[in-house]
Motif scaffolding. Structure first.
Motif, short mmCIF file in Angstrom:
data_model
loop_
_atom_site.label_atom_id
_atom_site.label_comp_id
_atom_site.label_asym_id
_atom_site.label_seq_id
_atom_site.Cartn_x
_atom_site.Cartn_y
_atom_site.Cartn_z
N VAL A 74 0.86 -1.19 0.00
CA VAL A 74 0.00 0.00 0.00
C VAL A 74 0.89 1.23 0.00
O VAL A 74 1.71 1.43 0.92
N GLY A 75 0.77 2.04 -1.04
CA GLY A 75 1.57 3.25 -1.16
C GLY A 75 1.05 4.34 -0.24
O GLY A 75 -0.05 4.25 0.32
N SER A 76 1.82 5.41 -0.09
CA SER A 76 1.44 6.47 0.84
C SER A 76 0.19 7.22 0.37
O SER A 76 -0.47 7.88 1.17
N ALA A 77 -0.16 7.10 -0.90
CA ALA A 77 -1.37 7.76 -1.39
C ALA A 77 -2.57 6.81 -1.34
O ALA A 77 -3.65 7.11 -1.84
N GLY A 78 -2.38 5.63 -0.75
CA GLY A 78 -3.46 4.67 -0.64
C GLY A 78 -3.55 3.73 -1.83
O GLY A 78 -4.44 2.88 -1.92
N ASP A 79 -2.63 3.88 -2.77
CA ASP A 79 -2.60 3.02 -3.96
C ASP A 79 -2.14 1.62 -3.55
O ASP A 79 -1.22 1.47 -2.75
N GLU A 136 2.75 -1.42 4.29
CA GLU A 136 2.59 -0.04 3.87
C GLU A 136 3.97 0.51 3.51
O GLU A 136 4.94 0.25 4.22
N ILE A 137 4.02 1.26 2.44
CA ILE A 137 5.28 1.86 2.02
C ILE A 137 5.33 3.30 2.53
O ILE A 137 4.43 4.09 2.22
N PRO A 138 6.33 3.64 3.32
CA PRO A 138 6.40 5.01 3.85
C PRO A 138 6.55 6.03 2.71
O PRO A 138 7.04 5.70 1.63
#
Ligand code: FES
Length: 107
Positions: A7-12, A101-103
């Protein structure tokens, strides 16, 4: 194979079928997941593969070794209780469904 969700920091979200024995970093890089820089190529010396592991998987990702411990202290994004270096998490069948989650920033 085990499914890993990044999960990217933009919710992607990026769902990847990872091979057992690969690492969470390796599966991300091979599948073009953005945000896992992995500058050192998995040698536990850069901290650019920092991720936050979903707490429900935290006890299945194996222990944090000393070198990883030190690098996590130097990671640019906030260190959390579930912070890990993705190159130090080996994929197992038990990790099927793992979410990390990716910071927003890597060093
Ligand atoms: S890829 Fe460099 S520490 Fe994980």
């Amino acid at each position: 194979m085990a499914k890993v969700i990044y999960v990217g920091s933009a919710g992607d979200e990026y769902a990847v079928e990872a091979a057992v024995g690969d690492t969470v970093m390796g599966a991300a890089v091979r599948n073009g997941v953005p945000g896992i820089v992995a500058e050192c190529g998995g040698n536990c010396s850069c901290a650019t593969c920092h991720v936050w592991v979903d707490p429900q998987f935290a006890d299945r990702t194996g222990p944090v070794q000393e070198m990883e411990e030190d690098l996590l202290d130097m990671a640019v994004s906030e260190r959390r209780a579930t912070s890990r270096l993705a190159c130090q998490i080996r994929i197992t069948e038990e990790l099927d469904g793992l979410t990390v989650e990716i910071p927003p920033e890597q060093p």
